[in-house]
Design a protein around this motif. Structure first.
Motif, PDB file in Angstrom:
ATOM      1  N   PRO A 192      28.774 -11.574 -13.445  1.00 20.43           N
ATOM      2  CA  PRO A 192      28.201 -12.906 -13.889  1.00 20.43           C
ATOM      3  C   PRO A 192      27.397 -13.473 -12.647  1.00 20.43           C
ATOM      4  CG  PRO A 192      30.170 -12.405 -14.988  1.00 20.43           C
ATOM      5  CD  PRO A 192      30.233 -12.020 -13.549  1.00 20.43           C
ATOM      6  N   ALA A 193      27.600 -13.711 -11.701  1.00 14.62           N
ATOM      7  CA  ALA A 193      27.539 -14.452 -10.755  1.00 14.62           C
ATOM      8  C   ALA A 193      25.617 -14.430 -10.134  1.00 14.62           C
ATOM      9  CB  ALA A 193      28.305 -14.468  -9.340  1.00 14.62           C
ATOM     10  N   GLN A 194      25.861 -12.605 -10.409  1.00  8.22           N
ATOM     11  CA  GLN A 194      24.668 -12.330  -9.737  1.00  8.22           C
ATOM     12  C   GLN A 194      23.649 -12.602 -11.097  1.00  8.22           C
ATOM     13  OE1 GLN A 194      23.413  -8.445 -10.511  1.00  8.22           O
ATOM     14  NE2 GLN A 194      22.945  -7.651  -8.427  1.00  8.22           N
ATOM     15  N   PHE A 195      24.216 -12.412 -12.497  1.00  4.49           N
ATOM     16  CA  PHE A 195      23.379 -12.606 -13.633  1.00  4.49           C
ATOM     17  C   PHE A 195      22.486 -13.968 -13.334  1.00  4.49           C
ATOM     18  CE2 PHE A 195      22.680 -14.535 -17.650  1.00  4.49           C
ATOM     19  CZ  PHE A 195      22.424 -13.877 -18.321  1.00  4.49           C
ATOM     20  N   ASN A 196      23.474 -15.428 -13.346  1.00  5.48           N
ATOM     21  CA  ASN A 196      23.567 -16.761 -13.467  1.00  5.48           C
ATOM     22  C   ASN A 196      21.905 -16.430 -12.208  1.00  5.48           C
ATOM     23  OD1 ASN A 196      23.210 -19.425 -13.282  1.00  5.48           O
ATOM     24  ND2 ASN A 196      24.446 -19.175 -11.421  1.00  5.48           N
ATOM     25  N   PHE A 197      22.664 -16.473 -10.910  1.00  2.00           N
ATOM     26  CA  PHE A 197      21.660 -15.979  -9.765  1.00  2.00           C
ATOM     27  C   PHE A 197      20.135 -15.817 -10.141  1.00  2.00           C
ATOM     28  CE2 PHE A 197      25.331 -15.758  -6.570  1.00  2.00           C
ATOM     29  CZ  PHE A 197      25.852 -17.312  -6.788  1.00  2.00           C
ATOM     30  N   ARG A 198      19.998 -14.473 -10.975  1.00  5.04           N
ATOM     31  CA  ARG A 198      18.797 -14.521 -11.151  1.00  5.04           C
ATOM     32  C   ARG A 198      18.354 -14.408 -12.911  1.00  5.04           C
ATOM     33  NH1 ARG A 198      17.782  -7.537 -10.908  1.00  5.04           N
ATOM     34  NH2 ARG A 198      15.683  -7.559 -11.520  1.00  5.04           N
ATOM     35  N   TYR A 199      19.539 -14.404 -13.360  1.00  3.46           N
ATOM     36  CA  TYR A 199      18.133 -14.989 -14.452  1.00  3.46           C
ATOM     37  C   TYR A 199      18.344 -16.091 -15.136  1.00  3.46           C
ATOM     38  CZ  TYR A 199      18.092  -9.687 -14.988  1.00  3.46           C
ATOM     39  OH  TYR A 199      17.673  -8.809 -14.293  1.00  3.46           O
ATOM     40  N   LEU A 200      19.680 -16.768 -14.723  1.00  6.35           N
ATOM     41  CA  LEU A 200      18.734 -18.540 -15.191  1.00  6.35           C
ATOM     42  C   LEU A 200      18.347 -18.931 -14.005  1.00  6.35           C
ATOM     43  CD1 LEU A 200      23.007 -18.211 -16.532  1.00  6.35           C
ATOM     44  CD2 LEU A 200      19.702 -18.210 -17.752  1.00  6.35           C
ATOM     45  N   ASP A 201      19.307 -18.910 -12.773  1.00  6.00           N
ATOM     46  CA  ASP A 201      18.620 -20.248 -11.833  1.00  6.00           C
ATOM     47  C   ASP A 201      17.041 -19.599 -10.939  1.00  6.00           C
ATOM     48  OD1 ASP A 201      20.833 -21.810 -11.820  1.00  6.00           O
ATOM     49  OD2 ASP A 201      21.863 -20.929  -9.954  1.00  6.00           O
ATOM     50  N   LYS A 202      16.609 -18.316 -11.394  1.00  7.78           N
ATOM     51  CA  LYS A 202      15.747 -17.512 -11.462  1.00  7.78           C
ATOM     52  C   LYS A 202      15.402 -17.423  -9.670  1.00  7.78           C
ATOM     53  CE  LYS A 202      13.551 -18.117 -15.424  1.00  7.78           C
ATOM     54  NZ  LYS A 202      13.614 -17.284 -16.355  1.00  7.78           N
ATOM     55  N   ILE A 203      16.523 -17.436  -8.778  1.00  6.85           N
ATOM     56  CA  ILE A 203      16.023 -17.307  -7.612  1.00  6.85           C
ATOM     57  C   ILE A 203      15.861 -15.730  -7.031  1.00  6.85           C
ATOM     58  CG2 ILE A 203      17.394 -17.100  -4.806  1.00  6.85           C
ATOM     59  CD1 ILE A 203      19.713 -18.815  -6.419  1.00  6.85           C
ATOM     60  N   ILE A 204      14.184 -15.961  -6.880  1.00  6.93           N
ATOM     61  CA  ILE A 204      13.611 -14.208  -5.775  1.00  6.93           C
ATOM     62  C   ILE A 204      14.484 -14.047  -4.339  1.00  6.93           C
ATOM     63  CG2 ILE A 204      11.498 -13.589  -6.041  1.00  6.93           C
ATOM     64  CD1 ILE A 204      12.340 -14.793  -8.592  1.00  6.93           C
ATOM     65  N   LYS A 205      14.461 -12.694  -4.894  1.00  5.80           N
ATOM     66  CA  LYS A 205      14.954 -12.192  -3.276  1.00  5.80           C
ATOM     67  C   LYS A 205      14.198 -11.570  -3.015  1.00  5.80           C
ATOM     68  CE  LYS A 205      18.357 -14.538  -2.306  1.00  5.80           C
ATOM     69  NZ  LYS A 205      18.713 -14.823  -1.179  1.00  5.80           N
ATOM     70  N   LEU A 206      13.642 -11.082  -1.876  1.00  7.38           N
ATOM     71  CA  LEU A 206      12.650 -10.205  -1.555  1.00  7.38           C
ATOM     72  C   LEU A 206      12.836  -8.877  -1.025  1.00  7.38           C
ATOM     73  CD1 LEU A 206       9.885 -12.454  -0.014  1.00  7.38           C
ATOM     74  CD2 LEU A 206      10.048 -12.075  -2.443  1.00  7.38           C
ATOM     75  N   HIS A 207      14.685  -8.885  -0.285  1.00  4.31           N
ATOM     76  CA  HIS A 207      15.474  -8.135   0.142  1.00  4.31           C
ATOM     77  C   HIS A 207      15.591  -6.798  -0.788  1.00  4.31           C
ATOM     78  CE1 HIS A 207      16.993 -11.961   1.109  1.00  4.31           C
ATOM     79  NE2 HIS A 207      16.209 -11.350   2.444  1.00  4.31           N
ATOM     80  N   GLU A 208      15.062  -5.555  -0.681  1.00 12.74           N
ATOM     81  CA  GLU A 208      15.745  -4.260  -1.271  1.00 12.74           C
ATOM     82  C   GLU A 208      16.148  -3.386  -0.270  1.00 12.74           C
ATOM     83  OE1 GLU A 208      12.399  -2.055  -3.418  1.00 12.74           O
ATOM     84  OE2 GLU A 208      11.028  -3.041  -1.820  1.00 12.74           O
ATOM     85  N   GLY A 209      17.061  -2.603  -0.922  1.00 11.62           N
ATOM     86  CA  GLY A 209      17.467  -1.556  -0.380  1.00 11.62           C
ATOM     87  C   GLY A 209      16.719  -0.272  -0.041  1.00 11.62           C
ATOM     88  N   ILE A 210      17.353   0.352   0.336  1.00 15.08           N
ATOM     89  CA  ILE A 210      16.080   1.633   1.247  1.00 15.08           C
ATOM     90  C   ILE A 210      15.620   3.453  -0.146  1.00 15.08           C
ATOM     91  CG2 ILE A 210      18.033   2.928   2.686  1.00 15.08           C
ATOM     92  CD1 ILE A 210      13.664   2.792   3.009  1.00 15.08           C
ATOM     93  N   GLU A 211      16.719   3.128  -0.691  1.00 18.26           N
ATOM     94  CA  GLU A 211      17.234   3.523  -2.115  1.00 18.26           C
ATOM     95  C   GLU A 211      15.647   2.934  -2.828  1.00 18.26           C
ATOM     96  OE1 GLU A 211      20.670   3.387  -0.144  1.00 18.26           O
ATOM     97  OE2 GLU A 211      19.256   2.125  -0.757  1.00 18.26           O
ATOM     98  N   SER A 212      15.854   1.686  -3.058  1.00 19.77           N
ATOM     99  CA  SER A 212      15.255   1.262  -3.993  1.00 19.77           C
ATOM    100  C   SER A 212      13.792   1.413  -4.272  1.00 19.77           C
ATOM    101  CB  SER A 212      16.308  -0.158  -4.944  1.00 19.77           C
ATOM    102  OG  SER A 212      14.784  -0.642  -5.579  1.00 19.77           O
ATOM    103  N   PHE A 213      13.920   1.432  -2.673  1.00 18.47           N
ATOM    104  CA  PHE A 213      11.883   1.216  -2.284  1.00 18.47           C
ATOM    105  C   PHE A 213      11.604   3.044  -2.122  1.00 18.47           C
ATOM    106  CE2 PHE A 213       8.688   1.945   0.795  1.00 18.47           C
ATOM    107  CZ  PHE A 213       7.982   0.599   0.672  1.00 18.47           C
ATOM    108  N   VAL A 214      12.220   3.672  -2.381  1.00 20.79           N
ATOM    109  CA  VAL A 214      11.704   4.800  -2.231  1.00 20.79           C
ATOM    110  C   VAL A 214      11.917   5.168  -3.733  1.00 20.79           C
ATOM    111  CG1 VAL A 214      14.304   6.276  -2.402  1.00 20.79           C
ATOM    112  CG2 VAL A 214      12.404   7.666  -1.669  1.00 20.79           C
ATOM    113  N   GLY A 215      12.471   4.681  -4.430  1.00 20.50           N
ATOM    114  CA  GLY A 215      12.736   5.459  -5.774  1.00 20.50           C
ATOM    115  C   GLY A 215      11.565   4.632  -6.582  1.00 20.50           C
ATOM    116  N   LYS A 216      11.211   3.280  -6.265  1.00 21.83           N
ATOM    117  CA  LYS A 216       9.538   2.560  -6.605  1.00 21.83           C
ATOM    118  C   LYS A 216       8.299   3.269  -6.217  1.00 21.83           C
ATOM    119  CE  LYS A 216      11.186  -1.826  -6.248  1.00 21.83           C
ATOM    120  NZ  LYS A 216      11.447  -3.104  -5.683  1.00 21.83           N
ATOM    121  N   ARG A 217       7.995   3.856  -5.023  1.00 22.03           N
ATOM    122  CA  ARG A 217       7.328   4.703  -4.765  1.00 22.03           C
ATOM    123  C   ARG A 217       7.110   6.171  -5.403  1.00 22.03           C
ATOM    124  NH1 ARG A 217       7.838  -0.059  -2.752  1.00 22.03           N
ATOM    125  NH2 ARG A 217       6.699   0.116  -4.809  1.00 22.03           N
TER     126      ARG A 217
END
Length: 286
Positions: free
Chosen positions: A21-46
């Motif tokens: 629930p805390a992550q949900f709150n930070f991301r979808y309610l507080d709308k805190i944008i984080k530019l960090h991403e894991g290398i796994e996510s990065f290669v998946g997007k590419r």
């Protein structure tokens, strides 16, 4: 006084609330944008971008060559590499986070350079295996990165959104919803038959098209060149709709009652970047 609300829910946002629930709150309610991403996510997007490019070329009537697809992968990797990419050093007892993106040219340390190259080659292998398996790409593709906005009921109380990697249709009422996975873990058939994300897209398809005869859900596990398929009955879709509506109501009650969105520590914390905001991870070293 700021009223916090969400007009449109995604399946991933509901999963975020369920997992933490805390992550949900930070991301979808507080709308805190984080530019960090894991290398796994990065290669998946590419890899996703490369397959999207491949099918968009096909839909445009152009010849699809492997060299062109892999060149697109190389180009996007180079252009989108950034200084907030994280490698989780899982082999260490106390997790350490290595920031490798700030060295977009030569990478910072020999170990990080080796890991990044391994992920880069992994993306190449995923694309190569897919290309060999499905060339000449004569699937009946009707769209890539297909965006959905739809209501679960007749009103506007439960509006959902999502993006499907690919939709196929034979023109006779038979549809396929495709999802690309670059991770190592393969979902079991049992888990596929219970998975809600692609089934949510099937609900959207049912609202968009008339006379649907069948919908097949397909997950492509690109590391293993394997496909897991599943189907849903009307009764299963009705139960999914009720479950999603229940989850949305639960979140709304949290917001209305100003409840605390408590953190839920798990292994997934290693791929969550709200360390500064989260009371459970405020002492982490990264």
């Amino acid at each position: 006084f700021l009223v916090r609300m969400i007009e449109r829910f995604s399946y991933s946002s509901l999963e975020s609330f369920k997992k933490c629930p805390a992550q949900f709150n930070f991301r979808y309610l507080d709308k805190i944008i984080k530019l960090h991403e894991g290398i796994e996510s990065f290669v998946g997007k590419r890899v996703h971008e490369s397959l999207e490019f491949l099918y968009n070329e096909k839909l445009s009537g152009r010849l699809i060559l492997y060299d062109g697809v892999i060149e697109k992968y190389h180009q996007n990797w180079k252009e989108k590499w950034h200084d907030k990419i994280v490698i989780v050093r899982k082999e260490l007892k106390n997790q350490n986070y290595s920031w490798v993106g700030s060295v977009a040219g030569p990478w910072k340390m020999a170990r990080e350079k080796k890991i990044v190259k391994e992920f880069f080659r992994l993306g190449e292998r995923c694309i190569a295996g897919y290309y060999r398996k499905f060339s000449p790409f004569d699937q009946s593709v009707i769209g890539t990165e297909v965006e959905f906005n739809f209501s679960l009921d007749e009103g506007n109380d439960y509006i959902m959104k999502g993006i499907a990697d690919r939709i196929d249709s034979d023109g006779n009422g038979n549809f396929e919803i495709h999802d690309y996975k670059t991770g190592k873990r393969i979902m079991s058939q049992l888990d596929a038959d219970k998975d809600g994300q692609l089934a949510t897209y099937q609900i959207a398809l049912n609202k968009k098209y008339d006379n649907i005869k069948s919908v097949t859900l397909k997950w492509h596990y690109l590391q293993h060149n394997k496909i897991i398929s599943s189907r849903r009955t009307d009764d299963q879709l009705k139960k999914l709709i009720e479950r999603i509506k229940f989850q949305i109501d639960q979140i709304r009650r949290y917001i209305d009652k100003n409840n605390e969105f408590e953190p839920n520590e798990s292994i997934l914390c290693n791929w969550c970047y709200y360390w500064d905001e989260c009371p459970a991870k405020s002492s982490v070293n990264y």
